[in-house]
Structure formats: structure tokens, C-alpha cells
Design a protein around this motif. Structure first.
Motif, PDB file in Angstrom:
ATOM      1  N   ASN A 163     126.462  15.340  40.228  1.00 52.13           N
ATOM      2  CA  ASN A 163     126.005  16.485  41.007  1.00 52.13           C
ATOM      3  C   ASN A 163     125.905  17.753  40.150  1.00 52.13           C
ATOM      4  O   ASN A 163     126.393  18.812  40.535  1.00 52.13           O
ATOM      5  CB  ASN A 163     126.925  16.712  42.213  1.00 52.13           C
ATOM      6  N   LEU A 164     125.271  17.622  39.021  1.00 52.49           N
ATOM      7  CA  LEU A 164     125.044  18.748  38.121  1.00 52.49           C
ATOM      8  C   LEU A 164     123.959  19.631  38.720  1.00 52.49           C
ATOM      9  O   LEU A 164     122.845  19.175  38.953  1.00 52.49           O
ATOM     10  CB  LEU A 164     124.618  18.210  36.751  1.00 52.49           C
ATOM     11  N   ARG A 165     124.286  20.905  39.013  1.00 52.86           N
ATOM     12  CA  ARG A 165     123.326  21.764  39.684  1.00 52.86           C
ATOM     13  C   ARG A 165     123.593  23.221  39.347  1.00 52.86           C
ATOM     14  O   ARG A 165     124.722  23.592  39.020  1.00 52.86           O
ATOM     15  CB  ARG A 165     123.389  21.580  41.194  1.00 52.86           C
ATOM     16  N   ALA A 166     122.536  24.021  39.454  1.00 56.89           N
ATOM     17  CA  ALA A 166     122.661  25.462  39.271  1.00 56.89           C
ATOM     18  C   ALA A 166     123.009  26.100  40.611  1.00 56.89           C
ATOM     19  O   ALA A 166     122.522  25.672  41.655  1.00 56.89           O
ATOM     20  CB  ALA A 166     121.369  26.043  38.728  1.00 56.89           C
ATOM     21  N   LYS A 167     123.851  27.103  40.583  1.00 54.63           N
ATOM     22  CA  LYS A 167     124.201  27.815  41.813  1.00 54.63           C
ATOM     23  C   LYS A 167     122.942  28.414  42.423  1.00 54.63           C
ATOM     24  O   LYS A 167     122.708  28.290  43.626  1.00 54.63           O
ATOM     25  CB  LYS A 167     125.217  28.910  41.494  1.00 54.63           C
ATOM     26  N   ASN A 168     122.111  29.044  41.617  1.00 50.87           N
ATOM     27  CA  ASN A 168     120.801  29.564  42.025  1.00 50.87           C
ATOM     28  C   ASN A 168     119.791  29.096  40.988  1.00 50.87           C
ATOM     29  O   ASN A 168     119.772  29.627  39.875  1.00 50.87           O
ATOM     30  CB  ASN A 168     120.794  31.096  42.093  1.00 50.87           C
ATOM     31  N   PRO A 169     118.941  28.107  41.302  1.00 44.70           N
ATOM     32  CA  PRO A 169     117.984  27.613  40.313  1.00 44.70           C
ATOM     33  C   PRO A 169     116.857  28.592  40.009  1.00 44.70           C
ATOM     34  O   PRO A 169     116.169  28.454  39.011  1.00 44.70           O
ATOM     35  CB  PRO A 169     117.448  26.329  40.922  1.00 44.70           C
ATOM     36  N   ILE A 170     116.667  29.611  40.873  1.00 45.99           N
ATOM     37  CA  ILE A 170     115.646  30.636  40.633  1.00 45.99           C
ATOM     38  C   ILE A 170     116.339  31.995  40.680  1.00 45.99           C
ATOM     39  O   ILE A 170     117.005  32.326  41.663  1.00 45.99           O
ATOM     40  CB  ILE A 170     114.524  30.567  41.687  1.00 45.99           C
ATOM     41  N   ILE A 171     116.185  32.764  39.590  1.00 44.09           N
ATOM     42  CA  ILE A 171     116.773  34.098  39.529  1.00 44.09           C
ATOM     43  C   ILE A 171     115.693  35.119  39.175  1.00 44.09           C
ATOM     44  O   ILE A 171     114.614  34.746  38.707  1.00 44.09           O
ATOM     45  CB  ILE A 171     117.916  34.177  38.497  1.00 44.09           C
ATOM     46  N   ARG A 172     115.985  36.382  39.386  1.00 44.58           N
ATOM     47  CA  ARG A 172     115.099  37.466  38.960  1.00 44.58           C
ATOM     48  C   ARG A 172     115.828  38.210  37.850  1.00 44.58           C
ATOM     49  O   ARG A 172     116.989  38.611  38.006  1.00 44.58           O
ATOM     50  CB  ARG A 172     114.791  38.402  40.114  1.00 44.58           C
ATOM     51  N   LEU A 173     115.141  38.389  36.720  1.00 47.74           N
ATOM     52  CA  LEU A 173     115.723  39.129  35.612  1.00 47.74           C
ATOM     53  C   LEU A 173     115.880  40.594  36.005  1.00 47.74           C
ATOM     54  O   LEU A 173     115.076  41.126  36.770  1.00 47.74           O
ATOM     55  CB  LEU A 173     114.848  39.001  34.368  1.00 47.74           C
ATOM     56  N   ASP A 174     116.897  41.256  35.489  1.00 45.28           N
ATOM     57  CA  ASP A 174     117.140  42.657  35.841  1.00 45.28           C
ATOM     58  C   ASP A 174     116.181  43.595  35.118  1.00 45.28           C
ATOM     59  O   ASP A 174     115.259  43.145  34.432  1.00 45.28           O
ATOM     60  CB  ASP A 174     118.598  43.029  35.562  1.00 45.28           C
ATOM     61  N   LYS A 175     116.397  44.897  35.255  1.00 43.90           N
ATOM     62  CA  LYS A 175     115.475  45.871  34.667  1.00 43.90           C
ATOM     63  C   LYS A 175     115.501  45.876  33.146  1.00 43.90           C
ATOM     64  O   LYS A 175     114.626  46.446  32.511  1.00 43.90           O
ATOM     65  CB  LYS A 175     115.751  47.270  35.205  1.00 43.90           C
ATOM     66  N   GLU A 191     117.326  40.745  31.520  1.00 48.14           N
ATOM     67  CA  GLU A 191     118.441  39.823  31.306  1.00 48.14           C
ATOM     68  C   GLU A 191     118.858  39.175  32.614  1.00 48.14           C
ATOM     69  O   GLU A 191     118.718  39.759  33.682  1.00 48.14           O
ATOM     70  CB  GLU A 191     119.623  40.572  30.698  1.00 48.14           C
ATOM     71  N   GLY A 192     119.394  37.963  32.512  1.00 51.89           N
ATOM     72  CA  GLY A 192     119.879  37.249  33.674  1.00 51.89           C
ATOM     73  C   GLY A 192     120.744  36.083  33.248  1.00 51.89           C
ATOM     74  O   GLY A 192     120.877  35.794  32.053  1.00 51.89           O
ATOM     75  N   GLN A 193     121.334  35.392  34.229  1.00 55.06           N
ATOM     76  CA  GLN A 193     122.173  34.239  33.902  1.00 55.06           C
ATOM     77  C   GLN A 193     122.105  33.200  35.000  1.00 55.06           C
ATOM     78  O   GLN A 193     121.955  33.514  36.170  1.00 55.06           O
ATOM     79  CB  GLN A 193     123.621  34.665  33.672  1.00 55.06           C
ATOM     80  N   PHE A 194     122.195  31.938  34.564  1.00 52.91           N
ATOM     81  CA  PHE A 194     122.270  30.792  35.469  1.00 52.91           C
ATOM     82  C   PHE A 194     123.694  30.273  35.434  1.00 52.91           C
ATOM     83  O   PHE A 194     124.263  30.078  34.358  1.00 52.91           O
ATOM     84  CB  PHE A 194     121.321  29.677  35.031  1.00 52.91           C
ATOM     85  N   GLU A 195     124.270  30.031  36.611  1.00 54.25           N
ATOM     86  CA  GLU A 195     125.606  29.462  36.713  1.00 54.25           C
ATOM     87  C   GLU A 195     125.471  28.010  37.140  1.00 54.25           C
ATOM     88  O   GLU A 195     124.838  27.713  38.149  1.00 54.25           O
ATOM     89  CB  GLU A 195     126.437  30.244  37.729  1.00 54.25           C
ATOM     90  N   ILE A 196     126.062  27.109  36.365  1.00 52.11           N
ATOM     91  CA  ILE A 196     125.920  25.673  36.603  1.00 52.11           C
ATOM     92  C   ILE A 196     127.280  25.070  36.914  1.00 52.11           C
ATOM     93  O   ILE A 196     128.247  25.282  36.179  1.00 52.11           O
ATOM     94  CB  ILE A 196     125.296  24.987  35.369  1.00 52.11           C
ATOM     95  N   GLY A 197     127.344  24.333  38.007  1.00 55.73           N
ATOM     96  CA  GLY A 197     128.571  23.655  38.404  1.00 55.73           C
ATOM     97  C   GLY A 197     128.335  22.158  38.507  1.00 55.73           C
ATOM     98  O   GLY A 197     127.198  21.689  38.454  1.00 55.73           O
ATOM     99  N   PHE A 198     129.432  21.394  38.657  1.00 61.76           N
ATOM    100  CA  PHE A 198     129.326  19.944  38.713  1.00 61.76           C
ATOM    101  C   PHE A 198     130.632  19.350  39.224  1.00 61.76           C
ATOM    102  O   PHE A 198     131.610  20.065  39.411  1.00 61.76           O
ATOM    103  CB  PHE A 198     128.986  19.370  37.332  1.00 61.76           C
ATOM    104  N   TYR A 199     130.620  18.046  39.457  1.00 60.43           N
ATOM    105  CA  TYR A 199     131.820  17.293  39.807  1.00 60.43           C
ATOM    106  C   TYR A 199     132.182  16.404  38.642  1.00 60.43           C
ATOM    107  O   TYR A 199     131.311  15.857  37.958  1.00 60.43           O
ATOM    108  CB  TYR A 199     131.580  16.400  41.030  1.00 60.43           C
ATOM    109  N   LEU A 200     133.479  16.248  38.419  1.00 60.89           N
ATOM    110  CA  LEU A 200     133.984  15.275  37.451  1.00 60.89           C
ATOM    111  C   LEU A 200     134.658  14.162  38.235  1.00 60.89           C
ATOM    112  O   LEU A 200     135.485  14.419  39.114  1.00 60.89           O
ATOM    113  CB  LEU A 200     135.000  15.911  36.497  1.00 60.89           C
TER     114      LEU A 200
END
Length: 126
Positions: A80-92, A95-104
Motif C-alpha cells: 500500500n505504497l501511496r502519496a498522502k496527496n498525489p497532486i500538489i500545487r507548488l508555492d509562490k 517549491e513543494g513536497q510529496f509525503e509518502i506512506g506505506f504498510y510494512l
């Protein structure tokens, strides 16, 4: 003539502000103890963060291409590898960031390639 000028301006802007990955923060898995059948959820704060830079105020999409079973170490399988938000908007500042979580998942008998690379693709969507 106007169409050619527009095309050159569009091409130049894409070259001046390319989308790039400026850093990756890996998961901090302290005191990891998994046994056969156990399950551990790794939240985005503890998981992987991908920092990107590009054109300000543009939307960016992350697509993770995980195929088959992926093992962190012998005895620990990632699911279940997934991004918290797969679509983001870069700031002014662009810059931006993707947060990825998963199960072990803990497994007793593990076969297959360990530490397989996970492919992902980042691109503008507008």
C-alpha cells in the motif's frame, strides 16, 4: 509570426523552470521489530518526503510505479505504497513536497529481490 513567438516563449519558460527533485528524506524507522504476521503503518511524517522545485503556482502530479512485492529487508514487505496527496500545487517560490506512506508486513519466509528500487514519475498537470 505570433504563433511562432508564443511557441518559443512556451519552450523557453519550460527550460527556465524545469521540474526537478531537490531532495528526498527517507523513512526514519527506529526500533523496528516485525514478526510473522505483524503489520506496521508508516505515516507520511515518518515515511518518505520528496521535495520538488519548479514553476511557481503550478500543479504537480506524483505517480508511483510499484510492481510486484517490494521488500525493505528480509522479513519486511512493503504494501500500500501511496502519496498522502498525489497532486500538489507548488508555492509562490516554486517549491513543494510529496509525503509518502506505506504498510510494512512481517513475513517468516521471504523470497525474491530485496531492496528493489521503486520507480516514480513527477510531472506538471497544467
Amino acid at each position: 509570426m505570433n504563433k511562432l513567438l508564443f511557441f518559443l516563449l512556451f519552450l523557453y519558460s519550460a527550460l527556465v523552470f524545469p521540474l526537478e527533485i531537490v531532495g528526498v528524506k527517507n523513512a526514519q524507522l527506529k526500533d523496528l521489530f516485525l514478526y510473522n504476521g505483524s503489520r506496521l503503518e508508516v505515516m507520511p511524517e515518518e515515511g518518505v518526503i520528496i521535495y520538488v522545485s519548479g514553476t511557481a503556482n503550478k500543479r504537480v502530479k506524483l505517480e508511483i510505479k510499484a510492481t510486484g512485492a517490494t521488500y525493505l529487508t528480509p522479513g519486511a514487505r512493503i504494501t500500500n505504497l501511496r502519496a498522502k496527496n498525489p497532486i500538489i500545487r507548488l508555492d509562490k517560490y516554486g517549491e513543494g513536497q510529496f509525503e509518502i506512506g506505506f504498510y510494512l508486513l512481517g513475513e517468516k519466509n521471504v523470497s525474491g529481490q530485496h531492496r528493489k528500487q521503486i520507480d516514480y514519475e513527477i510531472e506538471y498537470i497544467d
